[in-house]
Design a protein around this motif. Sequence first.
Motif, PDB file in Angstrom:
ATOM      1  N   TYR A  70       0.862  -1.187   0.000  1.00  0.00           N
ATOM      2  CA  TYR A  70       0.000   0.000   0.000  1.00  0.00           C
ATOM      3  C   TYR A  70       0.898   1.237   0.000  1.00  0.00           C
ATOM      4  O   TYR A  70       1.967   1.248   0.595  1.00  0.00           O
ATOM      5  N   HIS A  83      -3.437   3.358  -0.486  1.00  0.00           N
ATOM      6  CA  HIS A  83      -4.157   2.627  -1.527  1.00  0.00           C
ATOM      7  C   HIS A  83      -3.377   1.375  -1.900  1.00  0.00           C
ATOM      8  O   HIS A  83      -2.147   1.408  -2.001  1.00  0.00           O
ATOM      9  N   LEU A  84      -4.098   0.282  -2.135  1.00  0.00           N
ATOM     10  CA  LEU A  84      -3.474  -0.969  -2.537  1.00  0.00           C
ATOM     11  C   LEU A  84      -2.880  -0.815  -3.928  1.00  0.00           C
ATOM     12  O   LEU A  84      -3.577  -0.463  -4.879  1.00  0.00           O
TER      13      LEU A  84
END
Length: 107
Positions: A70, A83-84
């Motif tokens: 992430y 965010h991935l």
Amino acid sequence: MNRTCVQCGGIVLAIGLVIGGVTFSNRIQPAFGDVAQADKASSGPHYTVLETEGHNLVVTDNSTDTLYFYTVDKGKAPGSDLHLRAKVDLKQVGKPTITPVEVNIQK
């Protein structure tokens, strides 16, 4: 009875107890493979954090053997939403190459 027979009987009894204890203690414990599966499924943390610096996070999911990466969006301050970006199947470890699954690569 003489003293020698009593001493020999005690030694034989002690040896018999030790052999019996070792024999029956091995039967109580499950096989090594069963222990690994039971420990993996029931005990220990589900996730392991490998690295974090405020702007990125690398986590391993111990139950699925998957590594997740992430990071914050480009130009955002550390502490912003993570965010991935990618994940890797750790079952590929040992192969000549490991291919990550691209989830959300920034341009």
